[in-house]
Design an enzyme around this catalytic site. Structure first.
Site, short mmCIF file in Angstrom:
data_model
loop_
_atom_site.label_atom_id
_atom_site.label_comp_id
_atom_site.label_asym_id
_atom_site.label_seq_id
_atom_site.Cartn_x
_atom_site.Cartn_y
_atom_site.Cartn_z
N LEU A 60 0.81 -1.22 0.00
CA LEU A 60 0.00 0.00 0.00
C LEU A 60 0.84 1.26 0.00
O LEU A 60 0.31 2.37 0.15
CB LEU A 60 -0.95 0.00 1.21
CG LEU A 60 -1.99 -1.13 1.24
CD1 LEU A 60 -2.91 -0.98 2.44
CD2 LEU A 60 -2.80 -1.14 -0.05
N ASP A 79 0.02 -6.15 2.92
CA ASP A 79 0.41 -5.06 3.81
C ASP A 79 -0.15 -5.37 5.18
O ASP A 79 -0.87 -6.36 5.36
CB ASP A 79 -0.10 -3.71 3.29
CG ASP A 79 0.82 -2.55 3.68
OD1 ASP A 79 1.08 -2.38 4.89
OD2 ASP A 79 1.28 -1.82 2.78
N ARG A 132 -1.82 -2.84 6.71
CA ARG A 132 -2.91 -1.86 6.80
C ARG A 132 -4.13 -2.34 6.02
O ARG A 132 -4.02 -3.15 5.11
CB ARG A 132 -2.45 -0.51 6.26
CG ARG A 132 -1.37 0.17 7.07
CD ARG A 132 -1.00 1.51 6.49
NE ARG A 132 -0.27 1.38 5.23
CZ ARG A 132 -0.33 2.26 4.23
NH1 ARG A 132 -1.13 3.32 4.33
NH2 ARG A 132 0.39 2.09 3.14
N TYR A 143 17.58 5.08 6.84
CA TYR A 143 17.05 4.57 5.58
C TYR A 143 18.18 4.18 4.64
O TYR A 143 18.20 3.08 4.08
CB TYR A 143 16.18 5.65 4.93
CG TYR A 143 15.66 5.30 3.56
CD1 TYR A 143 14.68 4.33 3.38
CD2 TYR A 143 16.13 5.97 2.42
CE1 TYR A 143 14.19 4.02 2.11
CE2 TYR A 143 15.65 5.68 1.16
CZ TYR A 143 14.68 4.69 1.02
OH TYR A 143 14.21 4.39 -0.24
#
Length: 373
Positions: free
Chosen positions: A64, A88, A90, A195
């Site tokens: 997502l 996902d 979510r 990251y």
């Protein structure tokens, strides 16, 4: 099967058709041990080639996010709706849930991830679960868990079940000591964000699993990706996506980077096509496992000038975010992607004018301007 015979057969297969192009034949058989969490089996450590099956069975993690939904739609057109599973943690919007298979999958739950792969007969895995650059700096512990621990689970499952694995990397994998203009495929990488550190870790771990276990690992370093139908996801390059949204909506935009900050960018259609092309490329055509890809580079000021051609009253102001600016200043200004163009024929379609025209047409700038007048 006796262990010695099994290992001999594995090495023989790798000599005949190395899945990862990493010259596994140079590794003595005694070093080819079991995977960190592998269930003992008679399976050999090579990826199922595309020619051995009618079509791949695909799982997309982190589906997502900015790229997952677009990738799913793109791959479904190529391989069929039922062969591409979006996942996902979510709840998906209705239109995504009804567009094709969707399942709950938490990459931090290793056992459940294995069940998903086994139960759905997955052969290709696209691992998109990650916290992006600016968001990751606000929650380092979560970024470390998702971007690093989650990757380890994916690597183990992919190697155990002989998957072809794609993990995207990023311009964030480079740092302030890397050459910036242009940045080659192989150079010093000392990123200063969690990251970026996690992306370098992913590149090296993927290549190690390729060398050590024969995992068919493939990776592209994405530039900033611009998409018309998704919202910005917390990345440093997402100012460009937000500029299009705001220009079409109200003719104004406040930029959080300096006007002269040059970064490499790409339209999502090029990104998705490059991802499929590298996944379908014959293993023996790949001279490396992690490639730069690029299309264009521009500054906020240059982008604004192009937007003005579509929205003449467009106004842009600057309110520089020191964290995002520091990140951008440590990243490449241009990526050298000549190896990808040579090895598997990468070629972009969208330059800056085509990108802006496509984005502004999508957001209906002509309608907004007509109403304003």
């Amino acid at each position: 099967m006796p262990v010695i015979r099994m290992l001999s057969r594995v090495v023989s297969q790798m000599q005949q058709s190395p899945a990862c192009g990493c010259w596994l034949l140079a590794v003595p058989a005694r070093f080819l041990g079991t995977l960190p969490r592998q269930v003992q089996s008679d399976a050999s450590f090579h990826s199922v080639s595309f020619s051995e099956i009618d079509h791949p069975r695909i799982l997309i993690t982190g589906g997502l996010g900015q790229l997952g939904v677009g990738l799913a739609n793109f791959l479904r057109k190529r391989f069929g709706k039922q062969n591409v599973i979006l996942s996902d943690i979510r709840k998906p919007p209705n239109h995504i849930f009804h567009s094709g298979p969707f399942i709950y999958s938490d990459i931090l739950d290793y056992k459940h991830l294995r069940e998903v792969v086994v139960n759905n007969r997955i052969t290709w895995l696209f691992h998109y679960s990650a916290l992006l650059s600016a968001v990751g700096e606000t929650n380092v512990s979560l970024a470390r868990a998702v971007n690093i621990t989650g990757l380890h689970n994916v690597l183990d499952v992919a190697a155990e079940h002989s998957l072809r694995l794609f993990v995207p990397s990023s311009i964030g994998a480079f740092g302030p000591t890397s050459p910036r203009n242009p940045t080659p495929d192989l150079c010093i990488q000392r990123p200063r964000t969690i990251y970026g550190v996690s992306k370098v870790h992913a590149e090296l771990m993927g290549e190690y699993y390729c060398y050590r276990y024969g995992l068919d690992f493939r990776c592209l370093r994405y530039p900033g990706i611009i998409s018309a139908d998704t919202q910005p996801g917390g990345g440093t390059t997402d100012y460009a996506v937000q500029m299009f949204h705001d220009a079409a909506k109200n003719g104004k935009f406040e930029c959080n980077l300096k006007p002269t900050t040059r970064l490499p960018m790409m339209y999502i259609d090029d990104c998705l096509r490059a991802t499929l092309e590298v996944m379908e490329a014959p293993a023996d055509s790949l001279s490396m496992r992690t490639y730069n890809i690029s299309a264009m580079s521009f500054t906020p000021e240059e982008l604004a000038q192009e937007v003005l051609k579509h929205v003449p009253e467009f106004q842009m102001t600057y309110n520089v975010d020191s964290v995002r600016q520091a990140i951008a200043d440590s990243w490449p200004m241009n990526l050298d992607d000549s190896t990808a163009r040579k090895d598997w024929g990468w070629k972009h379609d969208f330059d800056l004018p085509e990108l802006v025209t496509t984005m502004m047409n999508f957001h209906g700038s002509d309608t907004r301007v007509a109403q304003a007048n």
